[in-house]
Design an enzyme around this catalytic site. Structure first.
Site, PDB file in Angstrom:
ATOM      1  N   ASP A 114      -2.898  -7.811   7.364  1.00 41.47           N
ATOM      2  CA  ASP A 114      -3.054  -8.533   8.639  1.00 41.47           C
ATOM      3  C   ASP A 114      -4.441  -8.438   9.263  1.00 41.47           C
ATOM      4  OD1 ASP A 114      -3.060  -5.924   9.813  1.00 41.47           O
ATOM      5  OD2 ASP A 114      -0.883  -5.990  10.079  1.00 41.47           O
ATOM      6  N   HIS A 129      -3.739  -4.402  -0.678  1.00 39.65           N
ATOM      7  CA  HIS A 129      -2.943  -5.600  -0.964  1.00 39.65           C
ATOM      8  C   HIS A 129      -3.605  -6.893  -0.491  1.00 39.65           C
ATOM      9  CE1 HIS A 129       0.891  -2.856  -1.160  1.00 39.65           C
ATOM     10  NE2 HIS A 129       0.132  -2.783  -2.235  1.00 39.65           N
ATOM     11  N   CYS A 160     -13.209 -25.941  -8.056  1.00 36.54           N
ATOM     12  CA  CYS A 160     -12.580 -26.300  -9.336  1.00 36.54           C
ATOM     13  C   CYS A 160     -11.348 -27.195  -9.193  1.00 36.54           C
ATOM     14  CB  CYS A 160     -12.211 -25.042 -10.120  1.00 36.54           C
ATOM     15  SG  CYS A 160     -10.855 -24.124  -9.375  1.00 36.54           S
ATOM     16  N   THR A 198       4.678   3.804   6.571  1.00 36.08           N
ATOM     17  CA  THR A 198       4.990   3.208   5.258  1.00 36.08           C
ATOM     18  C   THR A 198       6.253   3.845   4.690  1.00 36.08           C
ATOM     19  OG1 THR A 198       4.221   2.820   2.991  1.00 36.08           O
ATOM     20  CG2 THR A 198       3.329   4.781   4.094  1.00 36.08           C
TER      21      THR A 198
HETATM   22  P1  OAD Z   1       8.017  -1.171   4.692  1.00 34.73           P
HETATM   23  O1  OAD Z   1       8.643  -2.266   5.469  1.00 34.73           O
HETATM   24  O2  OAD Z   1       8.554  -0.885   3.338  1.00 34.73           O
HETATM   25  O3  OAD Z   1       8.126   0.183   5.530  1.00 34.73           O
HETATM   26  C1  OAD Z   1       7.765   0.215   6.888  1.00 34.73           C
HETATM   27  C2  OAD Z   1       7.857   1.653   7.373  1.00 34.73           C
HETATM   28  O4  OAD Z   1       7.404   1.684   8.712  1.00 34.73           O
HETATM   29  C3  OAD Z   1       9.286   2.213   7.380  1.00 34.73           C
HETATM   30  O5  OAD Z   1       9.274   3.502   6.769  1.00 34.73           O
HETATM   31  C4  OAD Z   1       9.635   2.318   8.874  1.00 34.73           C
HETATM   32  O6  OAD Z   1      10.466   3.435   9.172  1.00 34.73           O
HETATM   33  C5  OAD Z   1       8.264   2.499   9.478  1.00 34.73           C
HETATM   34  N1  OAD Z   1       8.144   2.045  10.869  1.00 34.73           N
HETATM   35  C6  OAD Z   1       8.840   1.085  11.517  1.00 34.73           C
HETATM   36  N2  OAD Z   1       8.412   0.962  12.782  1.00 34.73           N
HETATM   37  C7  OAD Z   1       7.412   1.864  12.938  1.00 34.73           C
HETATM   38  C8  OAD Z   1       6.549   2.223  14.016  1.00 34.73           C
HETATM   39  N3  OAD Z   1       6.642   1.627  15.200  1.00 34.73           N
HETATM   40  N4  OAD Z   1       5.641   3.204  13.821  1.00 34.73           N
HETATM   41  C9  OAD Z   1       5.541   3.828  12.616  1.00 34.73           C
HETATM   42  N5  OAD Z   1       6.320   3.526  11.561  1.00 34.73           N
HETATM   43  C10 OAD Z   1       7.227   2.561  11.713  1.00 34.73           C
HETATM   44  O7  OAD Z   1       6.455  -1.468   4.679  1.00 34.73           O
HETATM   45  P2  OAD Z   1       5.337  -0.884   3.692  1.00 34.73           P
HETATM   46  O8  OAD Z   1       5.603   0.538   3.349  1.00 34.73           O
HETATM   47  O9  OAD Z   1       4.021  -1.226   4.292  1.00 34.73           O
HETATM   48  O10 OAD Z   1       3.522  -5.548  -0.229  1.00 34.73           O
HETATM   49  O11 OAD Z   1       5.580  -1.786   2.412  1.00 34.73           O
HETATM   50  C11 OAD Z   1       4.708  -1.694   1.323  1.00 34.73           C
HETATM   51  C12 OAD Z   1       4.475  -3.053   0.722  1.00 34.73           C
HETATM   52  O12 OAD Z   1       5.738  -3.701   0.453  1.00 34.73           O
HETATM   53  C13 OAD Z   1       3.772  -4.043   1.614  1.00 34.73           C
HETATM   54  O13 OAD Z   1       2.355  -3.885   1.601  1.00 34.73           O
HETATM   55  C14 OAD Z   1       4.169  -5.358   1.038  1.00 34.73           C
HETATM   56  C15 OAD Z   1       5.640  -5.090   0.836  1.00 34.73           C
HETATM   57  O14 OAD Z   1       6.294  -5.885  -0.085  1.00 34.73           O
HETATM   58  C16 OAD Z   1       2.718  -6.608  -0.433  1.00 34.73           C
HETATM   59  O15 OAD Z   1       2.504  -7.440   0.418  1.00 34.73           O
HETATM   60  C17 OAD Z   1       2.140  -6.639  -1.792  1.00 34.73           C
END
Ligand code: OAD
Length: 249
Positions: A114, A129, A160, A198
């Site tokens: 983002d 990513h 292209c 994450t």
């Molecule tokens: P996820 O949606 O898998 O996990 C989000 C995490 O954030 C969870 O563990 C929640 O508990 C936590 N969370 C929610 N609200 C929060 C807050 N206010 N403060 C802190 N934490 C909070 O997202 P990612 O781990 O980023 O890939 O997912 C990894 C990748 O999967 C992404 O980059 C994306 C997705 O498919 C691509 O786009 C390639």
């Protein structure tokens, strides 16, 4: 999920960061949640609870239905352009500034596409990513600085003629060259690794905290929920990033 913040854990985490010589922070979708961008895997609000990644986030999906994939990302691009960094992004930018001023190494590794860390003022950013604000062509990865949003969608590459796509990493694709290597190297060399927002379910990003642990670093996790890292973390701070990170920097 719960949000009971233990002041002693916060104080220990602050002390670890203050005493570190080298810090790596890894962020995921949770860091942007309080800016109004949905996470991927939260049960009710997550993007992947409403859409199937195989319909939208793979090269095969784009080949099958480029207009649908382009439109979905165009909507998300408009969304990220309409929101602001929150207190968590700002706290990470402050932590970087203070750390660098004290002669420490600092690297911010993000899975988010983002661009909100840039907007908050972070500088040493490794985007694992990609970035949804950029586009490139599907065939040759030519970057496109400008493109139209009217007429045939997706627009075509000025160099292209291939279809344009978002410059993000889809499932099954390689990470941008060099970014993972740098992130792994820094994770194995840091003395404090901060994992924020994450789920730790997507590789290779998920391995970074474990590489840091294996090399003897302290790992601080900030997340309202549990993840595969929680039980291994040196300190697991259970709560939201926008509430907790300003207490650490
Ligand atoms: P996820 O949606 O898998 O996990 C989000 C995490 O954030 C969870 O563990 C929640 O508990 C936590 N969370 C929610 N609200 C929060 C807050 N206010 N403060 C802190 N934490 C909070 O997202 P990612 O781990 O980023 O890939 O997912 C990894 C990748 O999967 C992404 O980059 C994306 C997705 O498919 C691509 O786009 C390639």
């Amino acid at each position: 999920m719960h949000d009971s913040i233990d002041p002693q854990d916060v104080a220990r985490a602050r002390a670890l960061l203050a005493g570190a010589r080298s810090i790596v922070a890894l962020t995921g979708a949770g860091v942007s949640a309080e800016s109004g961008i949905p996470t991927f895997r939260d049960a009710l609000t997550g993007v992947w609870s409403r859409f199937r990644p195989e319909d939208l986030a793979t090269p095969q999906a784009f080949v099958r239905d480029p207009a649908r994939v382009w439109a979905w990302y165009a909507e998300r691009r408009a969304k990220v352009a309409s929101v602001a960094p929150n207190a968590a992004h700002l706290a990470l930018a402050r932590l970087e500034e203070a750390s660098v001023a004290q002669g420490k190494e600092f690297m911010l590794v993000t899975q988010n596409v983002d661009g909100l860390h840039h907007a908050a003022g972070s500088r040493r950013i490794h985007e694992l990513h990609g970035n949804i604000r950029r586009v490139k062509c599907f065939d040759h990865r030519h970057p496109a600085a400008v493109w139209g949003e009217a007429g045939e969608m997706p627009p075509r590459c000025g160099a292209c003629g291939a279809l344009l796509r978002p410059d993000v990493v889809w499932f099954g694709e390689m990470l941008p060259e060099g970014t993972l290597e740098h992130a792994l190297e820094a994770s194995a060399a840091c003395d404090v690794f901060l994992s924020v927002g994450t789920s730790g379910l997507v590789e290779p990003a998920a391995s970074l905290a474990f590489a840091a642990l294996a090399a003897g670093a302290a790992v601080i996790e900030v997340n309202p929920g549990r993840t595969p890292l929680t039980s291994r973390a040196t300190i697991a701070l259970r709560g939201s990033a926008a509430k907790l990170l300003p207490l650490l920097s």
